[in-house]
Motif scaffolding. Structure first.
Motif, PDB file in Angstrom:
ATOM      1  N   GLN A 603     -38.230  58.207 -22.547  1.00  0.00           N
ATOM      2  CA  GLN A 603     -38.369  58.533 -23.965  1.00  0.00           C
ATOM      3  C   GLN A 603     -37.401  59.639 -24.364  1.00  0.00           C
ATOM      4  O   GLN A 603     -36.758  59.566 -25.418  1.00  0.00           O
ATOM      5  CB  GLN A 603     -39.798  58.957 -24.275  1.00  0.00           C
ATOM      6  CG  GLN A 603     -40.003  59.356 -25.745  1.00  0.00           C
ATOM      7  CD  GLN A 603     -41.418  59.833 -26.029  1.00  0.00           C
ATOM      8  OE1 GLN A 603     -42.322  59.628 -25.233  1.00  0.00           O
ATOM      9  NE2 GLN A 603     -41.607  60.486 -27.171  1.00  0.00           N
ATOM     10  N   GLU A 607     -34.487  59.351 -27.180  1.00  0.00           N
ATOM     11  CA  GLU A 607     -34.520  60.249 -28.333  1.00  0.00           C
ATOM     12  C   GLU A 607     -33.251  61.089 -28.419  1.00  0.00           C
ATOM     13  O   GLU A 607     -32.645  61.199 -29.494  1.00  0.00           O
ATOM     14  CB  GLU A 607     -35.734  61.167 -28.239  1.00  0.00           C
ATOM     15  CG  GLU A 607     -37.053  60.495 -28.569  1.00  0.00           C
ATOM     16  CD  GLU A 607     -38.223  61.454 -28.472  1.00  0.00           C
ATOM     17  OE1 GLU A 607     -39.318  61.101 -28.942  1.00  0.00           O
ATOM     18  OE2 GLU A 607     -38.052  62.569 -27.909  1.00  0.00           O
ATOM     19  N   PHE A 611     -30.952  60.049 -31.468  1.00  0.00           N
ATOM     20  CA  PHE A 611     -31.054  61.024 -32.550  1.00  0.00           C
ATOM     21  C   PHE A 611     -29.776  61.857 -32.677  1.00  0.00           C
ATOM     22  O   PHE A 611     -29.489  62.394 -33.758  1.00  0.00           O
ATOM     23  CB  PHE A 611     -32.275  61.926 -32.360  1.00  0.00           C
ATOM     24  CG  PHE A 611     -33.595  61.210 -32.543  1.00  0.00           C
ATOM     25  CD1 PHE A 611     -33.635  59.886 -32.975  1.00  0.00           C
ATOM     26  CD2 PHE A 611     -34.795  61.854 -32.290  1.00  0.00           C
ATOM     27  CE1 PHE A 611     -34.847  59.223 -33.138  1.00  0.00           C
ATOM     28  CE2 PHE A 611     -36.011  61.209 -32.461  1.00  0.00           C
ATOM     29  CZ  PHE A 611     -36.041  59.882 -32.877  1.00  0.00           C
ATOM     30  N   VAL A 661     -37.954  62.459 -36.828  1.00  0.00           N
ATOM     31  CA  VAL A 661     -36.639  62.688 -36.231  1.00  0.00           C
ATOM     32  C   VAL A 661     -36.282  64.172 -36.294  1.00  0.00           C
ATOM     33  O   VAL A 661     -35.858  64.775 -35.293  1.00  0.00           O
ATOM     34  CB  VAL A 661     -35.560  61.842 -36.946  1.00  0.00           C
ATOM     35  CG1 VAL A 661     -34.157  62.210 -36.440  1.00  0.00           C
ATOM     36  CG2 VAL A 661     -35.819  60.350 -36.736  1.00  0.00           C
ATOM     37  N   THR A 664     -38.344  66.298 -33.922  1.00  0.00           N
ATOM     38  CA  THR A 664     -37.927  66.122 -32.531  1.00  0.00           C
ATOM     39  C   THR A 664     -36.640  66.883 -32.249  1.00  0.00           C
ATOM     40  O   THR A 664     -36.498  67.547 -31.212  1.00  0.00           O
ATOM     41  CB  THR A 664     -37.736  64.627 -32.229  1.00  0.00           C
ATOM     42  OG1 THR A 664     -38.971  63.934 -32.477  1.00  0.00           O
ATOM     43  CG2 THR A 664     -37.323  64.404 -30.781  1.00  0.00           C
TER      44      THR A 664
END
Length: 699
Positions: A603, A607, A611, A661, A664
């Motif tokens: 994950q 990400e 991102f 987003v 994070t």
């Protein structure tokens, strides 16, 4: 009848001719659907009319649904296509479809609901809905198997592939003709005018011995090929329903269509579809800007990239000079081009005659003087400032006035290149992606002085090359490679913090990327990224870089061409094999730089890399380098293997939620991973979240 573009009605020798007339592709808009019904009803009340022919105006029958109605009330306003087809089913006078050019999606479904079908041999037919994340929703999965048989119909519906009428023949078409299709349809109408009962496709029965085993096998194959897409499996289920009576199978098809239409994957695929079509539109161009005429082209450099670019000209039927510095290099480049064409011929994509026609369009030369009359010349030489300067100063001297001087540079400053000439208005970036004859993306880079008609010409050329042209401003790496740099940087940070190449690649390939970053770099050549990084180390000393890939290159692990990179490769094979030497090299690098390696989840890998794309994309939008967020998605969908079912990085971010987003990203910044300051949120991203809006709303 509606005054907007719609079917036209006339009667010829007792045959009512309904002409779909909404150029250029006659989509089945609400106005068209309404007028079809009006035309059929009018023919019914006229005792002199014995049959009905439906034909498309111009060169097309119908390309199906009107994409401009997607998401609007008109898409579901009665009469819907399903209603139109039900009316055709109930028609007491024979209806003949006269099909020419294309019959796609709803256009083919319309033809299938007619009693007879006449097609020109070269007509292209398809049910491509699966490519939009849905399935045919107006009886296509029920009628096509009743004509073609289950296996052939399932193949068309699950793949969405296009097939010619000549290849399909009977019983899908009652007649396939080489000549004028309307005349053939009118002749058939006279023959069948008094035939009763009328042959309805819906009344046919589908028989398939061992159906259960067949569909179980089909589902296993489809699931393996499309693990992330629900539509192909639903297509199998819908075709299976065709074995039941039509009135039972049709509602099942409709229910599955509605379910798929609401799926995240369908929204993503449709977003990508529209993103590609929106990208070539440039609102900033002055009204009435005309593209320059391109009758001949030239390419400087016959290497892998130059040869691929030359093939684009030849494929479009445009003569092209291919210039090299030595006969040996020229012969080598032409040999590669010929082998590429011959490989296509072996696969049935070209005839031997077409191979020779295209090769004849490529004119080899060692002299700049030979290319002087080309309308556009594209430089495809080594990414070195000295080489670029020499080429463009020479082109400035030899090319005719008005010729477009294009550079294929992937990262260098187009304005600086334009300054090597006395005609910066004619200089533009045309960044092709390797292999240039295959990849669909073409970044059109507008310099500070690039003339509007040069941009218009570049976009027109992209269309002639069957590529998706996306406009970019000038910056290091333009759109694609600038965003990719941040993606790769995070991959490298992850490696130095604790991940291994195979884990990073596996996580991103599971996410849907066509290829993980380490595998991709091995394929392209690690030395290419190394050269760019060394330049950026000097030019951007304040930026955070993970340099874990540098020792790899210093050890000669340059990728597949060297037989070793992030992985090792067996001679003649491209299968990546994890190498203990790479693990040792990475761990030594981490220890040398005082980095305590840790366990990293898949994950976190997804990400941080994805991102990073999103955050940099937001900066490109704010800086005006890109016109719109969907352009960024088009770039990554067509040039970088981003999963189509996720709609591109910017669409994916909005589907996740920009609030999530941003939260994070701030979390990674607070933890100090991945370069710390690297995670400074783009102001546009913060503004979108604070105002509760999307990227498209604020650009």
């Amino acid at each position: 009848m509606s005054q907007s573009p719609c079917p036209l009605y006339r009667v010829e020798n007792g045959v009512a001719v309904i002409t779909l007339s909404q150029p250029p592709v006659n989509p089945l808009s609400h106005a068209v659907r309404s007028a079809i019904v009006e035309g059929v009803d009018r023919a019914h009340t006229d005792v002199a009319v014995r049959a009905i022919v439906i034909v498309g105006a111009g060169r097309y029958f119908s390309a199906g649904a009107d994409m401009r109605e997607f998401g609007t009330p008109a898409a579901t306003q009665e009469p819907t296509l399903s209603t139109v087809l039900r009316i055709l089913d109930d028609t007491s006078k024979p209806v003949i479809a006269a099909i020419e050019g294309v019959a796609m999606g709803g256009g083919l479904e319309l033809a299938l609901a007619c009693h007879y079908r006449v097609a020109q041999a070269g007509t292209q037919v398809a049910l491509p809905e699966v490519k939009r994340g849905i399935l045919p929703g107006a009886g296509g999965t029920q009628r096509l198997p009743r004509l073609l048989g289950v296996e052939a119909a399932l193949d068309m519906i699950v793949t969405g592939k296009t097939v010619t009428a000549a290849a399909l023949g009977a019983p899908l078409f009652d007649r396939v003709v080489d000549g004028e299709v309307l005349s053939a349809a009118l002749a058939l109408a006279q023959e069948v005018a008094d035939s009763r009962p009328l042959p309805r496709v819906r009344d046919r029965q589908v028989k398939l011995p061992g159906a259960d085993a067949f569909f179980q096998h089909a589902r296993r194959i489809v699931q393996a090929r499309s693990p992330n897409l629900p539509a192909p499996l639903k297509c199998v289920d819908a075709v299976a329903a065709a074995l039941e009576p039509f009135d039972i199978g049709l509602p099942k098809e409709r229910a599955m269509f509605v379910e798929l239409s609401r799926s995240r994957e369908a929204r993503a695929l449709q977003h990508g579809f529209f993103a590609e079509r929106e990208a070539p539109k440039i609102p900033a161009l002055p009204a009435g800007t005309q593209a320059r005429d391109v009758q001949a082209g030239a390419v400087i450099g016959a290497g892998t990239m130059g040869g691929g670019i030359a093939m684009n000209f030849a494929n479009a039927g445009i003569p092209v000079w291919l210039r090299e510095t030595s006969q040996e290099a020229l012969d080598r480049g032409l040999g590669i081009i010929r082998r590429n064409y011959e490989a296509s011929a072996k696969k049935g994509r070209l005839t031997d005659a077409q191979v020779e026609q295209r090769m004849a369009l490529i004119r080899p030369t060692l002299q700049y003087a030979d290319i002087a009359q080309a309308d556009v010349v594209i430089e495809a030489v080594f990414e070195d400032w000295g080489v670029k300067e020499t080429v463009f100063r020479t082109l400035d001297e030899v090319m005719k006035p008005g010729a477009i001087l294009a550079t294929n540079t992937s990262t260098l400053d187009v304005n600086r290149i334009a300054a090597f000439t006395r005609r910066p208005q004619d200089v533009v970036g045309l960044h092709f992606f390797s292999p240039a004859n295959v990849m669909r993306l073409l970044e059109v880079v507008q310099g500070a002085a690039t003339a509007p008609d040069v941009i218009a010409t570049a976009m027109a050329l992209a269309k002639r090359f069957s590529k998706v042209g996306v406009l970019s401003g000038v910056c290091d790496g333009f759109i694609g490679n600038r965003m990719l740099d941040r993606y790769i940087r995070q991959a490298h940070f992850l490696l130095e913090e604790g991940a291994l190449p195979e884990q990073v690649d596996r996580a991103l390939e599971k996410f849907g990327m066509a290829m993980g970053p380490c595998r991709m770099n091995d394929m392209v050549g690690n030395d290419i990224g190394w050269a760019i990084r060394k330049r950026r180390y000097v030019e951007y000393p304040d930026q955070a870089f993970a340099r874990v890939a540098d020792p790899l290159c210093e050890a000669g692990r340059l990728g597949q061409k060297a037989g070793k990179g992030w992985y090792r490769y067996e001679p003649g094979k491209r299968d990546p094999i994890p190498d203990p030497e790479v693990r040792a090299l990475i761990e030594a690098y981490s220890a040398q730089h005082g980095i305590t390696r840790r366990r990293i989840s898949d994950q976190e890998i997804v990400e941080r890399t994805v991102f990073a794309l999103v955050n940099e994309g937001a900066r490109l939008l704010e800086e005006g380098i890109a016109q719109r967020a969907s352009d960024l998605d088009a770039v990554f969908l067509t040039g970088y293997g981003f999963p189509a079912f996720r709609g591109g990085p910017m669409h994916y971010a909005e589907s996740v939620g920009l609030f999530n987003v941003l939260r994070t990203i701030r979390g990674y910044a607070a933890r100090g991973v991945g370069g710390g300051a690297f995670w400074t949120p783009a102001p546009l991203l913060e503004r979108c979240v604070s105002e509760g809006r999307g990227f498209a709303d604020l650009t």
